[in-house]
Enzyme design. Structure first.
Site, mmCIF file in Angstrom:
data_model
loop_
_atom_site.group_PDB
_atom_site.id
_atom_site.type_symbol
_atom_site.label_atom_id
_atom_site.label_comp_id
_atom_site.label_asym_id
_atom_site.label_seq_id
_atom_site.Cartn_x
_atom_site.Cartn_y
_atom_site.Cartn_z
ATOM 1 N N HIS A 22 -15.876 -0.359 -3.588
ATOM 2 C CA HIS A 22 -15.946 0.784 -4.505
ATOM 3 C C HIS A 22 -17.379 1.201 -4.768
ATOM 4 C CE1 HIS A 22 -12.119 -1.304 -5.278
ATOM 5 N NE2 HIS A 22 -11.662 -0.077 -5.224
ATOM 6 N N ASP B 26 1.035 -2.126 3.489
ATOM 7 C CA ASP B 26 0.286 -2.017 2.225
ATOM 8 C C ASP B 26 1.220 -1.754 1.048
ATOM 9 O OD1 ASP B 26 -2.266 -2.293 3.370
ATOM 10 O OD2 ASP B 26 -2.321 -0.169 3.913
ATOM 11 N N LYS C 240 -3.982 3.274 -16.205
ATOM 12 C CA LYS C 240 -2.825 4.156 -16.097
ATOM 13 C C LYS C 240 -2.191 4.455 -17.444
ATOM 14 C CE LYS C 240 0.091 3.585 -12.748
ATOM 15 N NZ LYS C 240 0.077 4.835 -11.990
ATOM 16 N N CYS D 205 -10.757 -3.696 -0.105
ATOM 17 C CA CYS D 205 -9.842 -2.578 0.174
ATOM 18 C C CYS D 205 -10.337 -1.852 1.419
ATOM 19 C CB CYS D 205 -9.786 -1.643 -1.043
ATOM 20 S SG CYS D 205 -8.436 -0.443 -0.995
ATOM 21 N N HIS E 188 -1.183 -5.832 1.460
ATOM 22 C CA HIS E 188 -2.443 -5.643 0.739
ATOM 23 C C HIS E 188 -2.156 -5.011 -0.612
ATOM 24 C CE1 HIS E 188 -6.380 -4.273 -0.417
ATOM 25 N NE2 HIS E 188 -5.928 -3.042 -0.457
ATOM 26 N N GLU F 198 -7.857 25.709 -11.253
ATOM 27 C CA GLU F 198 -9.057 26.430 -11.691
ATOM 28 C C GLU F 198 -9.987 25.524 -12.495
ATOM 29 O OE1 GLU F 198 -5.939 27.389 -11.891
ATOM 30 O OE2 GLU F 198 -5.708 29.549 -11.641
ATOM 31 N N SER G 272 -8.658 1.192 6.859
ATOM 32 C CA SER G 272 -9.391 2.419 7.144
ATOM 33 C C SER G 272 -10.874 2.118 7.357
ATOM 34 C CB SER G 272 -9.217 3.414 6.000
ATOM 35 O OG SER G 272 -9.665 2.860 4.791
HETATM 36 N N1 GLN Z 1 -4.765 0.498 4.704
HETATM 37 C C1 GLN Z 1 -5.269 1.310 3.644
HETATM 38 C C2 GLN Z 1 -6.750 1.554 3.831
HETATM 39 O O1 GLN Z 1 -7.434 0.710 4.289
HETATM 40 C C3 GLN Z 1 -5.043 0.667 2.304
HETATM 41 C C4 GLN Z 1 -5.479 1.554 1.175
HETATM 42 C C5 GLN Z 1 -5.072 1.064 -0.175
HETATM 43 O O2 GLN Z 1 -4.796 -0.082 -0.353
HETATM 44 N N2 GLN Z 1 -5.042 1.896 -1.160
HETATM 45 O O3 GLN Z 1 -7.271 2.579 3.512
HETATM 46 ZN ZN ZN Z 2 -6.604 -1.425 -1.487
#
Ligand code: GLN
Ligand code: ZN
Length: 764
Positions: A698, A603, A116, A730, A645, A17, A437
């Site tokens: 990002h 990964d 974190k 990424c 990665h 909520e 991705s």
């Molecule tokens: N293979 C994933 C992607 O490209 C790796 C994501 C990640 O490192 N958090 O989305």
């Molecule tokens: Zn990543």
């Protein structure tokens, strides 16, 4: 009667909520008043619920609109100058500007950095401090929430982040020691404590979780000083709360501080009970953390009762029973999990049930007649789990037992593999690739949702995914990338996608835990031995490979990351659960190889966050984590290229382990730090190949060729040319197609130019 207490309750709400209310407010769809209404309603509900579960003194001020560390910074007026005007004009807007940044009404402010919270998956905002700054009490949140509960007839224990932990969790912009600010900060705590006492609070909880970490002399001295000062002021009784581990060498320090009670984590560190009892001064309360606040398992009450009885024998009424830490890290209520089968549900306990368990323990201690039946019922569930064939699969145990060193070892050392791979893949120097991705557009997410709800047939969804994948392959070919990916359109989440296909995993409907702000995650529950009934990714990788002559990279989530982002079993070691996942992934890797996939990325973005809080335990963790990765990767031929990665760049203290993973290629995040973070790899003379990210995914910003080329040249100064890959930081799932395409075109152009420069240099 034995007292049951709680350190903190999840604030997001059983059905998230608070998330909804926050997001509506941020979107301008609802007023601050309605946000406050929702918050007040949740607080009242949670206090009542805790009382009904049998908690004598629930916490207050454990509620937060975003984060308790940010709340503390705001409360003591540790607000960096750039946010101050806004915070003065509109406190709530100022607070959210610190949390999320703001870009309107002439303001353009970044959010505070986030990191974190110890070894949890919760993230807090890092307060920004400066040498010589002042503090002051701003607002009255802890008081107001104490009074709010009191008006409902509920006496609560306000929770505050303690002054030493607050400073040690902050950063200073000028690099000065944050603890230098302690004397300026303490009067604010004193004023606050006096206010709480005046309002009638009996107890206050000061959280000092840094006490379970390695502390230097200045931190120890800060504790002694801070608590000596705070013992001399009018205040409620103080419960000093430690959690997430053992006090170890800080036990003497913690026990000697002039407070009225000490909370210790007896789930993570049951072995410390004896030592705690032997040093606890005779007038102190001990709050014993006996129920795990960080998982979803029913407590083994017979075991907990042994500890409780032992402590009770020493302390009598000075013993309180509590969860190990705040329940922030556990979902709210198992009663909402109507889709789990009864057997599995019987093994679980969420926050509400955990408090009921504590009440039951207390009643058993007090020899209340009904307690025996409760314990017996719980025992039956524990027994059913212990014996269940859904949990224990002899074939998995046998396979684990049969693991040898050879299973975690590639056939040949890297230099030989490099030659075999060069022959097989025929890549240019500075090969280009992406992390996996591609944009998860609204289309993709909608199609998935419609398929899940039955509105889109499996066949149509499949055709949709095939079209997305093909489009993605064509775009990569046009851009001129060297190693392609299929785009991951079929995946919801990098752990869930695998968990759903593996045996031994379960998924909840409302098992949400806060990750940061309004963002929640619903970790899978690993309840049993992990097996892979059938290949998980081969089909899409193989299909994508069939569309192109270029190498198609297979894409898997590594064993440590799957473990780290799930609720894991408490009936075997994390290392063993991780090895089981690794074996399932090993089979997948081999199936990919057999299907003609010559490059496979595993990964492991979560390896670093699994590091134990105490340095002395790092080695053991890193050893099994690296071993698990290697088990998953080592079955393949020399010519098959294994990538990994990691989405960050602080490798200084773990570089040996990263190298020990022995991936042929590693990609890491480096664009924001402008390659500085390659240092660790350079100093260590990292032997294998490495793709330092040159495109910060990002941000929607599109970097141009020159910018990426400059980064690559920096990398080329310190790495051997044949080591370097060219890739983004990424995955691209959060980006749009337009910017992705433009950035990748520039990336390929940068790689080509570097190739040309390099060829010229060689010719000269
Ligand atoms: N293979 C994933 C992607 O490209 C790796 C994501 C990640 O490192 N958090 O989305
Ligand atoms: Zn990543």
């Amino acid at each position: 009667m034995t007292t049951v207490t709680n350190l903190g309750f999840p604030r997001i709400g059983a059905k998230r909520e608070l998330k909804r209310a926050l997001e509506a407010f941020w979107a301008g769809e609802s007023s601050a008043a309605s946000l406050q209404d929702t918050a007040r309603g949740l607080r009242a509900r949670h206090w009542t619920l805790q009382r009904e579960a049998g908690v004598d003194v629930p916490p207050s001020n454990d509620f937060s609109f975003y984060d308790q560390v940010l709340d503390t910074a705001f409360l003591v007026d540790a607000i960096p100058a750039r946010y101050r005007a806004l915070a003065d004009a509109d406190p709530l807007a100022g607070y959210f500007a610190l949390a999320r940044g703001v870009q309107r009404d002439g303001y353009d402010l970044h959010a505070l950095e986030m990191t974190k919270w110890f070894d949890t998956n919760y993230h807090y905002l890092v307060p920004e401090l400066q040498a010589g700054q002042g503090f002051a009490l701003r607002g009255d949140k802890p008081l107001a929430e104490y009074r709010e509960a009191k008006a409902l007839g509920i006496e609560t224990r306000p929770v505050l982040l303690g002054p030493v932990s607050f400073l040690l969790l902050s950063k200073t912009v000028d690099g000065s020691p944050a603890l230098d600010l302690l004397d300026a900060l303490l009067p604010v705590y004193a004023e606050l404590l006096a206010g709480l006492k005046a309002a009638g609070a009996q107890w206050v909880q000061l959280d000092e979780p840094v006490l379970v970490q390695d502390l230097d002399d200045s931190a120890r001295a800060a504790f002694e000083h801070a608590y000596a000062v705070l013992s001399g002021v009018p205040r409620p009784k103080v419960l000093l709360a430690t959690y997430f581990g053992a006090l170890e060498d800080n036990l003497g320090l913690a026990a000697a501080l002039p407070v009225d009670g000490l909370h210790v984590d007896l789930v993570r560190a049951p072995e410390q009970l004896d030592a705690v009892l032997s040093v606890l001064p005779p007038d102190r309360v001990l709050s014993a953390g006996l129920v795990n606040g960080r998982n979803i398992w029913r407590t083994h009450l017979d075991n907990a009762l042994v500890l409780a009885r032992y402590a009770h024998g020493h302390l009598g009424d000075r013993l309180w029973l509590a969860p190990s830490c705040s329940l922030l890290h556990s979902p709210v209520d198992l009663a909402l999990e109507t889709r789990l089968d009864d057997e599995l549900r019987g093994w679980l306990a969420f926050s509400t049930q955990k408090l009921q368990e504590l009440r039951l323990l207390a009643d058993a201690l007090d020899a209340r007649p009904h307690a025996e039946a409760g314990l017996a019922a719980s025992r039956a569930r524990i027994e059913s789990r212990r014996q269940s064939p859904r949990v224990h699969k002899p074939a998995v145990a046998a396979r684990l037992a049969g693991l040898t060193a050879a299973d975690a070892q590639r056939h040949s050392p890297y230099p030989q593999r490099h030659l075999a791979q060069a022959g097989a893949l025929k890549l240019p120097r500075f090969p280009t690739t992406t992390i996996g991705s591609f944009p998860q557009t609204l289309d993709v997410r909608e199609a998935r949702a419609r398929n899940k709800s039955g509105k889109l047939s499996d066949a149509d969804y499949d055709a949709f995914l095939a079209a997305q994948t093909e489009h993605c392959v064509r775009v990569q070919e046009q851009i001129g990338l060297d190693v392609l990916v299929h785009g991951e359109f079929e995946r919801n989440d990098m752990v869930e996608y695998f968990g759903e296909q593996l045996d031994g995993f379960a998924f909840t409907r409302n098992g949400w835990v806060q990750s940061y702000g309004s963002r929640c995650v619903k970790p899978p529950v690993i309840f049993g031995d992990v097996t892979r009934p059938r290949p998980m990714t081969v089909r899409w990788s193989q299909y994508a490979q069939s569309l192109t002559d270029r190498p198609m990279k297979g894409m898997l989530t590594g064993p440590v990351t799957v473990l780290q982002w799930s609720f894991v079993r408490d009936d075997q070691s994390r290392a063993d659960t991780c090895r089981q996942i690794a074996l399932a992934l090993r089979d997948e890797v081999l199936d990919l190889e057999a299907a003609g996939i010559g490059v496979i990325q595993i990964d492991e973005p979560a390896i670093r966050e699994g590091l134990p809080l105490r340095r002395a335990q790092w080695r053991e963790y890193l050893d099994w984590a690296v071993e698990a990765f290697r088990i998953s990767a080592s079955g393949v031929r020399d010519a098959t290229q294994i990538h990994t990665h990691m989405c960050y760049s602080e490798f200084n203290d773990i570089i040996h382990s990263v190298a020990a993973m022995d991936a042929d290629v590693i990609s890491i995040e480096t664009s924001r730090s402008r390659m500085e973070l390659l240092d660790a790899f350079v100093r260590f003379q990292y032997p294998n190949e490495i793709g330092p990210g040159v495109y910060d995914i990002h941000s929607p910003r599109v970097p141009d060729k020159e910018e990426m080329l400059a980064l690559l040249r920096k990398a080329a100064e310190v790495l051997r040319p044949e080591q370097i890959w060219v890739n983004p930081d990424c995955g691209l799932k959060t980006r749009g197609w337009k910017e992705t395409r433009a950035a990748l075109e520039a990336l390929v152009a940068a790689a080509r130019e570097l190739r040309a420069e390099n060829a010229d240099a060689n010719a000269a």
